[in-house]
Write an enzyme that holds these catalytic residues in place. Structure first.
Site, PDB file in Angstrom:
ATOM      1  N   GLY A 131      16.956  24.368   4.504  1.00 56.10           N
ATOM      2  CA  GLY A 131      17.234  23.748   5.667  1.00 56.10           C
ATOM      3  C   GLY A 131      18.530  23.280   5.979  1.00 56.10           C
ATOM      4  O   GLY A 131      19.435  23.731   5.230  1.00 56.10           O
TER       5      GLY A 131
ATOM      6  N   SER B  57       8.925  26.562   6.545  1.00 50.61           N
ATOM      7  CA  SER B  57       8.215  26.092   7.956  1.00 50.61           C
ATOM      8  C   SER B  57       9.300  25.648   8.897  1.00 50.61           C
ATOM      9  O   SER B  57       8.880  25.406  10.236  1.00 50.61           O
ATOM     10  CB  SER B  57       7.330  24.787   7.568  1.00 50.61           C
ATOM     11  OG  SER B  57       8.236  23.720   7.011  1.00 50.61           O
TER      12      SER B  57
ATOM     13  N   SER C 167      16.152   7.666   4.368  1.00 48.85           N
ATOM     14  CA  SER C 167      17.042   7.550   6.059  1.00 48.85           C
ATOM     15  C   SER C 167      17.042   6.110   6.389  1.00 48.85           C
ATOM     16  O   SER C 167      16.552   5.212   5.740  1.00 48.85           O
ATOM     17  CB  SER C 167      16.026   8.151   7.152  1.00 48.85           C
ATOM     18  OG  SER C 167      16.147   7.791   8.308  1.00 48.85           O
TER      19      SER C 167
ATOM     20  N   TYR D  68       6.672   9.272  10.717  1.00 48.11           N
ATOM     21  CA  TYR D  68       7.956   9.889  10.011  1.00 48.11           C
ATOM     22  C   TYR D  68       8.514   8.850   9.021  1.00 48.11           C
ATOM     23  O   TYR D  68       8.572   8.988   7.896  1.00 48.11           O
ATOM     24  CB  TYR D  68       8.610  10.607  10.681  1.00 48.11           C
ATOM     25  CG  TYR D  68       9.878  10.887  10.012  1.00 48.11           C
ATOM     26  CD1 TYR D  68      10.076  11.975   9.058  1.00 48.11           C
ATOM     27  CD2 TYR D  68      11.158  10.202  10.146  1.00 48.11           C
ATOM     28  CE1 TYR D  68      11.187  12.317   8.192  1.00 48.11           C
ATOM     29  CE2 TYR D  68      12.312  10.523   9.628  1.00 48.11           C
ATOM     30  CZ  TYR D  68      12.331  11.607   8.727  1.00 48.11           C
ATOM     31  OH  TYR D  68      13.494  11.581   7.910  1.00 48.11           O
TER      32      TYR D  68
ATOM     33  N   LYS E 284       9.227   7.901   4.829  1.00 49.12           N
ATOM     34  CA  LYS E 284      10.565   7.636   4.144  1.00 49.12           C
ATOM     35  C   LYS E 284      10.219   6.090   3.282  1.00 49.12           C
ATOM     36  O   LYS E 284      10.563   6.250   2.236  1.00 49.12           O
ATOM     37  CB  LYS E 284      11.534   7.521   5.067  1.00 49.12           C
ATOM     38  CG  LYS E 284      11.982   8.929   5.527  1.00 49.12           C
ATOM     39  CD  LYS E 284      12.264   9.833   4.529  1.00 49.12           C
ATOM     40  CE  LYS E 284      12.103  11.517   4.799  1.00 49.12           C
ATOM     41  NZ  LYS E 284      12.354  12.348   3.849  1.00 49.12           N
TER      42      LYS E 284
ATOM     43  N   TYR F 184      20.377   8.464   4.557  1.00 49.95           N
ATOM     44  CA  TYR F 184      21.167   9.178   5.197  1.00 49.95           C
ATOM     45  C   TYR F 184      21.193   8.366   6.782  1.00 49.95           C
ATOM     46  O   TYR F 184      20.253   8.266   7.018  1.00 49.95           O
ATOM     47  CB  TYR F 184      20.861  10.403   5.710  1.00 49.95           C
ATOM     48  CG  TYR F 184      20.380  11.354   4.394  1.00 49.95           C
ATOM     49  CD1 TYR F 184      20.845  11.320   3.303  1.00 49.95           C
ATOM     50  CD2 TYR F 184      19.558  12.421   4.656  1.00 49.95           C
ATOM     51  CE1 TYR F 184      20.360  12.070   2.067  1.00 49.95           C
ATOM     52  CE2 TYR F 184      19.324  13.213   3.726  1.00 49.95           C
ATOM     53  CZ  TYR F 184      19.670  13.028   2.395  1.00 49.95           C
ATOM     54  OH  TYR F 184      18.973  13.877   1.344  1.00 49.95           O
TER      55      TYR F 184
ATOM     56  N   ARG G 214      25.110   4.681  16.752  1.00 52.14           N
ATOM     57  CA  ARG G 214      24.867   5.174  15.410  1.00 52.14           C
ATOM     58  C   ARG G 214      25.991   5.385  14.404  1.00 52.14           C
ATOM     59  O   ARG G 214      27.210   5.433  15.046  1.00 52.14           O
ATOM     60  CB  ARG G 214      24.060   6.391  15.610  1.00 52.14           C
ATOM     61  CG  ARG G 214      22.625   6.124  16.371  1.00 52.14           C
ATOM     62  CD  ARG G 214      21.567   5.690  15.751  1.00 52.14           C
ATOM     63  NE  ARG G 214      20.533   5.481  16.511  1.00 52.14           N
ATOM     64  CZ  ARG G 214      20.169   4.762  17.700  1.00 52.14           C
ATOM     65  NH1 ARG G 214      21.054   3.680  17.737  1.00 52.14           N
ATOM     66  NH2 ARG G 214      19.001   4.701  18.154  1.00 52.14           N
TER      67      ARG G 214
ATOM     68  N   GLY H  23      11.309   3.423  20.908  1.00 51.24           N
ATOM     69  CA  GLY H  23      11.294   3.262  19.382  1.00 51.24           C
ATOM     70  C   GLY H  23      12.763   3.402  18.938  1.00 51.24           C
ATOM     71  O   GLY H  23      13.133   3.159  17.876  1.00 51.24           O
ATOM     72  N   ASP H  24      13.744   3.638  19.659  1.00 59.62           N
ATOM     73  CA  ASP H  24      14.931   3.540  19.371  1.00 59.62           C
ATOM     74  C   ASP H  24      15.624   2.237  19.275  1.00 59.62           C
ATOM     75  O   ASP H  24      15.348   1.268  20.058  1.00 59.62           O
ATOM     76  CB  ASP H  24      15.993   4.154  20.805  1.00 59.62           C
ATOM     77  CG  ASP H  24      16.130   5.555  20.725  1.00 59.62           C
ATOM     78  OD1 ASP H  24      15.948   6.175  19.597  1.00 59.62           O
ATOM     79  OD2 ASP H  24      16.783   6.131  21.484  1.00 59.62           O
TER      80      ASP H  24
END
Ligand code: NAD
Ligand code: WQD
Length: 345
Positions: A10, A34, A125, A150, A154, A177, A231, A298-299
């Site tokens: 990945g 995947s 994350s 998701y 984490k 990260y 960010r 959601g941001d």
């Protein structure tokens, strides 16, 4: 020294595999393809002159991992990248996300304990922090309720690793990260989003390349200097190097398990969406058509990392600038357009 890298074909796993091979580690990669291409193996070999040992298997298949540990007897550490990672998709398919990300983690840890492998690095994350109440955010800030399934994998993943370390002979580091972007300077490996990119930088490069007609900037009414969200973008090669530092720390540590540490892996600098677009245009000389659109559900408004812990304890610091990230992301995008590119053949 032999290291197992799950999800090693990945985006982040392939860059970390390159750094490991270049430092002389023996690398065993597991991936079920995947969300990656088998040709990434050729690209890694092209960069390093060495090919990792590869097992195409699904980490949810515990007997397959047991067989792997039987074949590869002397693995010293595991870097666990393999997971599904699309936030929006996780809202639509929560069970698929819990099943893949959590089952794979549990199977892997169980097999590691049985094989007496102690050193473990978990891909976490900055999403675990939610909307920060103070910035830059440090590792001791509270973990908040996740915004998506998701994000929850984490948060729960960290708890599973921490609880396992408390009672098994496990030494674990969770790397949180921030926003990984860019590509390897060789342009042979990089991010390969399937379908329409959900993340900013792949959308920027695809728009610049004419694959997308226009970038939508989600929200220009945030309480930030230019109204767009902020960010902490980090070059994927810097991020890959942080894994080496974390691995070295675990291997050198004189403890028989019971270790769980978290580290922020970001640059420490926040950049707005408009600053990213400007950096891209300035560095590449290519315009990115964009328009403003409503905020994305959601941001968060802004986040960037407090990085002292990684610097002081891991001896790691990000070196690449936002311009470097844009240049390398764009070079990779352009290289991929060549049908003869190693990932296309
Ligand atoms: P990626 O999708 O490019 O890489 C993940 C790899 O894991 C893929 O090659 C995929 O085929 C493989 N995989 C998935 N499920 C598997 C399974 N059950 N068995 C075997 N292989 C499996 O993602 P990435 O961007 O390289 O992310 C790596 C890790 O870092 C993930 O855990 C992700 O959640 C985490 N992370 C990523 C970001 C980001 O923005 N890219 C940010 C924070 C954390
Ligand atoms: C960055 C900024 C968008 C696309 C996600 C996950 C997080 C982590 C990293 C894995 C935001 C804006 C984006 C576009 C835009 N992944 N944007 N137009 O949302 O910070 O983080 O990836 O752990 O968990 O949530 O990254 O790249 O999607 O967005 O304006 O077409 O760019 O609104 O402000 P994000 P991103």
């Amino acid at each position: 020294m032999k290291i197992l890298v799950t999800g090693g074909l990945g985006f982040i796993g392939s860059h970390t595999t390159v750094e490991l091979l270049q430092l002389g580690y023996d690398v065993v990669v597991v991936d079920n393809l995947s969300n990656s291409r088998i040709s990434v193996l050729d690209a890694i070999e092209d960069i390093c002159g060495k090919r990792p040992v590869f097992y195409e298997l699904d980490l949810r298949d515990q007997s397959a991992i047991e067989n792997l540990f039987e074949n590869e007897k002397d693995i010293q550490g595991v870097i666990h990248f393999a997971a599904f990672k699309a936030v929006g998709e996780s809202v639509e398919m929560p069970l698929a996300y819990y099943e893949n990300n959590i089952s794979a983690l549990i199977s892997l840890l169980q097999c590691m304990m049985a094989a007496d492998i102690q050193n473990f690095i978990f891909s976490s994350s900055c999403t675990v922090y939610g909307e920060p109440s103070s910035l830059p955010i440090s590792e001791d800030a509270p973990v908040q309720k996740a915004e998506s399934p998701y994000g929850n994998t984490k948060k729960v993943g960290e708890e599973i690793v921490r609880d396992s370390a408390a009672v098994h002979e496990l030494k674990a580091i969770s790397l949180r990260y921030f926003n990984p972007v860019g590509a390897h300077q060789s342009s042979k490996i990089g991010e390969l989003p399937s379908g329409i990119p959900q993340n900013l930088v792949p959308f920027v490069t695809q728009t610049a390349a004419g694959i997308r007609s226009e970038l939508k900037v989600f929200g220009n009414d945030y309480p930030t200097p230019d109204g767009t969200a902020i960010r902490d973008y980090i070059h994927v090669v810097d991020l890959a190097k942080a894994h080496i530092k974390a691995l070295e720390r675990l291997i050198e540590m004189q403890a028989d398990g019971g270790v769980f540490e978290t580290f922020n892996i970001g640059t420490g600098a926040g950049n707005s969406v408009l600053e990213v677009i400007n950096a891209f245009e300035k560095t590449t000389g290519v315009k990115v058509p964009y328009s403003f659109a409503p905020r994305r559900k959601g941001d968060i408004i802004q986040i960037f990392a407090h990085t002292n812990k990684a610097t002081d304890i891991l001896g790691w610091k990000a070196e690449c600038s936002l311009d470097d990230m844009m240049r390398d992301a764009w070079n990779f995008q352009q290289a991929l357009a060549d049908p003869e590119h190693i990932l296309n053949v």
